[in-house]
Design a protein around this motif. Structure first.
Motif, PDB file in Angstrom:
ATOM      1  N   ILE A   1     -25.609-127.574  11.950  1.00 44.49           N
ATOM      2  CA  ILE A   1     -27.048-127.497  11.831  1.00 44.49           C
ATOM      3  C   ILE A   1     -27.525-126.600  12.956  1.00 44.49           C
ATOM      4  O   ILE A   1     -26.832-126.387  13.980  1.00 44.49           O
TER       5      ILE A   1
ATOM      6  N   GLN B   1     -24.471-129.636  15.958  1.00 44.44           N
ATOM      7  CA  GLN B   1     -25.759-128.529  16.334  1.00 44.44           C
ATOM      8  C   GLN B   1     -24.641-127.350  16.505  1.00 44.44           C
ATOM      9  O   GLN B   1     -23.450-127.360  17.330  1.00 44.44           O
TER      10      GLN B   1
ATOM     11  N   GLY C   1     -29.987-125.564  16.087  1.00 41.58           N
ATOM     12  CA  GLY C   1     -30.782-126.483  16.966  1.00 41.58           C
ATOM     13  C   GLY C   1     -32.362-126.698  16.850  1.00 41.58           C
ATOM     14  O   GLY C   1     -32.861-127.675  17.381  1.00 41.58           O
ATOM     15  N   SER C   2     -32.897-125.835  15.936  1.00 41.65           N
ATOM     16  CA  SER C   2     -34.278-125.880  15.646  1.00 41.65           C
ATOM     17  C   SER C   2     -34.506-126.814  14.502  1.00 41.65           C
ATOM     18  O   SER C   2     -35.578-127.080  14.235  1.00 41.65           O
ATOM     19  N   LEU C   3     -33.557-127.339  13.750  1.00 39.68           N
ATOM     20  CA  LEU C   3     -33.833-128.172  12.672  1.00 39.68           C
ATOM     21  C   LEU C   3     -34.555-129.268  12.940  1.00 39.68           C
ATOM     22  O   LEU C   3     -34.463-130.056  13.943  1.00 39.68           O
ATOM     23  N   ALA C   4     -35.586-129.558  12.187  1.00 37.41           N
ATOM     24  CA  ALA C   4     -36.522-130.559  12.328  1.00 37.41           C
ATOM     25  C   ALA C   4     -35.763-131.753  12.158  1.00 37.41           C
ATOM     26  O   ALA C   4     -35.149-132.052  11.349  1.00 37.41           O
ATOM     27  N   PHE C   5     -36.179-132.880  13.072  1.00 34.90           N
ATOM     28  CA  PHE C   5     -35.625-134.186  13.175  1.00 34.90           C
ATOM     29  C   PHE C   5     -35.557-134.786  11.878  1.00 34.90           C
ATOM     30  O   PHE C   5     -34.548-135.340  11.385  1.00 34.90           O
ATOM     31  N   ASN C   6     -36.798-134.850  11.109  1.00 37.75           N
ATOM     32  CA  ASN C   6     -36.718-135.541   9.595  1.00 37.75           C
ATOM     33  C   ASN C   6     -35.748-134.979   8.746  1.00 37.75           C
ATOM     34  O   ASN C   6     -35.644-135.622   8.020  1.00 37.75           O
TER      35      ASN C   6
ATOM     36  N   THR D   1     -41.208-118.122   1.790  1.00 42.11           N
ATOM     37  CA  THR D   1     -42.468-118.278   2.024  1.00 42.11           C
ATOM     38  C   THR D   1     -42.817-119.839   1.646  1.00 42.11           C
ATOM     39  O   THR D   1     -43.923-120.059   2.025  1.00 42.11           O
TER      40      THR D   1
ATOM     41  N   TYR E   1     -32.732-133.159   9.473  1.00 40.17           N
ATOM     42  CA  TYR E   1     -31.746-133.868  10.088  1.00 40.17           C
ATOM     43  C   TYR E   1     -31.330-135.325   9.764  1.00 40.17           C
ATOM     44  O   TYR E   1     -30.243-135.473   9.363  1.00 40.17           O
TER      45      TYR E   1
ATOM     46  N   LYS F   1     -39.478-123.327  -6.615  1.00 40.18           N
ATOM     47  CA  LYS F   1     -39.790-122.534  -7.913  1.00 40.18           C
ATOM     48  C   LYS F   1     -40.790-121.433  -7.742  1.00 40.18           C
ATOM     49  O   LYS F   1     -40.430-120.284  -8.511  1.00 40.18           O
ATOM     50  N   MET F   2     -41.817-121.696  -6.803  1.00 43.17           N
ATOM     51  CA  MET F   2     -42.735-120.742  -6.594  1.00 43.17           C
ATOM     52  C   MET F   2     -42.038-119.331  -5.933  1.00 43.17           C
ATOM     53  O   MET F   2     -42.704-118.154  -6.084  1.00 43.17           O
TER      54      MET F   2
END
Lengths: 352, 352
Positions: B102, B122, B104-109, B39, B111, B56-57
């Motif tokens: 990785i 990918q 394909g949907s991994l966020a550029f920042n 979450t 990666y 932690k949450m």
């Protein structure tokens, strides 16, 4: 959609960074600049004469909502070819030569296709612009808060608890009240956690009967803008004791909100109070987050966020203490940064 | 979570591709391999001895649901350092040397932060594995279909229309019935479009009174697995005429489903029928899509998808004809690929 003045300022910032345009793929970013909310794949090339590529399926919807030039999306190579060979009304070549800015959230497999043809650089221009709300945006978020608050009072959750409602049905009824009161939908899945499950900050409502204490974390959307509030109904002496500490952290953090402060300083105010009472390890999340079209936006009210508070940011303040296997308490409100922090809505932080 | 055998097979495929591990960031991919549904931010390093980094949450929640080793997430540099210097129980060095796959949907920042330290490639291993459902997954999707179908019948939408319900309140009541009938939530925002708005494939329910015709596109989740169905209630002769064409495309496409066929061939079956009747330009989306933990998964039943149908794929078949400014008709069901295509659930394709 933001106003034209803000859109011009965004385009100017793209140029100032030495780039011709920015590729937008995030649905909320496209909505922010165009008013069109994609329901399928869409790209916006934000530049002097912006253009949106949208699926055939979404075209009618896009035409009805956006004033930006529309083209039918076929494939990424088509988008690349099109923006490399564009001419404006006067026949002047108007393509992207200097390179393309991208969002940090852009999926790798899309970045990977554009990077063959453009110099690419990640930019947080959109995230930064979206941090500072226009008057219209503030009004929408405030209305969302009011609708959400009225809906919780209408729900009369203590009575639902006496009537042995499940968490799931209580959260569902809250959603109906949100709609009846003028909201369009929840801004995230409502959390109604009861009993021991209150120690899970992101618990999902279950079909079990509601227990004690009761933690509600809920929000609604009004004209696509989100609200976010949490309240905890306590029963035992121990719960009330913890509640007083969380309330002190909440009040002091809100009082510390003013332009010029760093977000990490606000987090520290709440964290220090809870730590002084010996519960530092039980405050297991950040003190808050920005919100707007998305329920979580920049900035974060967290240990590491060095962003400086500015007028017209909107953030949540939501300290909590979670005792694993026992219970958890959280109090949260949405706060508009003016000369000081102004809580949106008028719901008392403690309701029972 | 998939079974252990499937998990082993995924890890073996990672190794076969010459890599030590795969970085998972997509919530559903993490849930698929671990049963833990993040979450908040979480990473799974899928390798010989997989490890999940979680906030932690979320730790209590993760401990309760996953058997994979857990570490508390602090920062991306911490994750990188940890997986570069890992030793197993016997003290054998067990780190990622050969590189990291990785999504394909991994966020550029994200990666961008990992690429400094690892050879990155990918991979669609997870997407491909998730295409083929286990018996348990098929059963969950089938149950979701049954709950969704019963809920629509319970709603009695024609009566709601006579009673001047709004689209929004009708869709909300459908949601309540879904929960009462054993679903946990909608698998996507229910579409109840009426009148002219039926020509928008992804219309949002409005507060206006329901008009005619009525298009319902809805689904629910059962144990996190999605269903997806559409029905249209027609009134005029012209609507009935179009409905017959859509029904023919629907029936013929379902009959054409069998292992060995390409997805694009199934799309062509439905598209050719609609085109032959002169409405090719009015079928403005693909014929269907895979579904499972996500409402849209690979493969696509589209013009361009060359994937070959295999046993135990589950796809939707949903031809439609949309006459802008007039009305739209869509019929959709969820289809399990066995020796032939088996529609899940027993709801008749035409209900009035």
């Amino acid at each position: 959609m933001v106003n034209e003045k803000k859109l011009d300022s965004i385009i100017q910032k793209i140029h100032e960074s030495g780039y011709d345009g920015m590729l937008l793929y995030d649905i909320k970013n496209i909505q922010y600049v165009s008013n069109y909310k994609p329901t399928s794949i869409a790209f916006c090339i934000l530049k002097e004469n912006p253009v949106i590529f949208t699926s055939k399926m979404d075209m009618e919807n896009a035409k009805n909502t956006s004033e930006i030039t529309l083209k039918e999306y076929e494939s990424i190579p088509q988008v690349i070819k099109s923006i490399k060979s564009e001419h404006d009304k006067n026949g002047t070549k108007n393509d992207i030569n200097s390179g393309l800015l991208i969002e940090g959230s852009l999926a790798f497999n899309i970045y990977d296709k554009f990077k063959q043809d453009f110099k690419i650089k990640q930019s947080d221009i959109l995230e930064k612009e979206r941090m500072i709300k226009t008057k219209e945006e503030v009004d929408k978020i405030k209305t969302a808060c009011n609708i959400a608050h009225k809906s919780l009072l209408d729900l009369d959750i203590l009575k639902k608890q006496e009537e042995s409602f499940s968490e799931l049905m209580a959260s569902y009824e809250l959603g109906m009240l949100i709609r009846e009161n003028g909201g369009s939908e929840e801004s995230f899945n409502t959390i109604i956690a009861t009993g021991k499950k209150t120690s899970l900050p992101h618990s999902s409502p279950s079909k079990e009967k509601m227990k004690q204490p009761i933690l509600v974390d809920w929000g609604c959307k009004y004209m696509d803008y989100c609200s976010d509030t949490s309240r905890t109904y306590t029963y035992t002496e121990k719960e009330a004791e913890i509640e007083v500490i969380v309330l002190e952290a909440y009040n002091t953090a809100i009082k510390s909100v003013k332009p010029g402060k760093k977000l990490c300083e606000i987090d520290k105010v709440a964290r220090d109070i809870i730590t002084d009472y010996g519960y530092g390890d039980n405050f297991i999340h950040s003190t808050g987050h920005g919100l707007g079209l998305d329920i979580h936006e920049k900035p974060n009210v967290s240990k590491n966020d060095q962003t400086i508070l500015e007028k017209d940011m909107i953030i949540t303040i939501e300290p909590g203490i979670y005792l694993e296997g026992k219970f958890g308490i959280r109090i949260e409100d949405t706060v508009h940064v003016q000369n000081k922090g102004k809580v949106l809505g008028k719901l008392k932080p403690i309701l029972n």
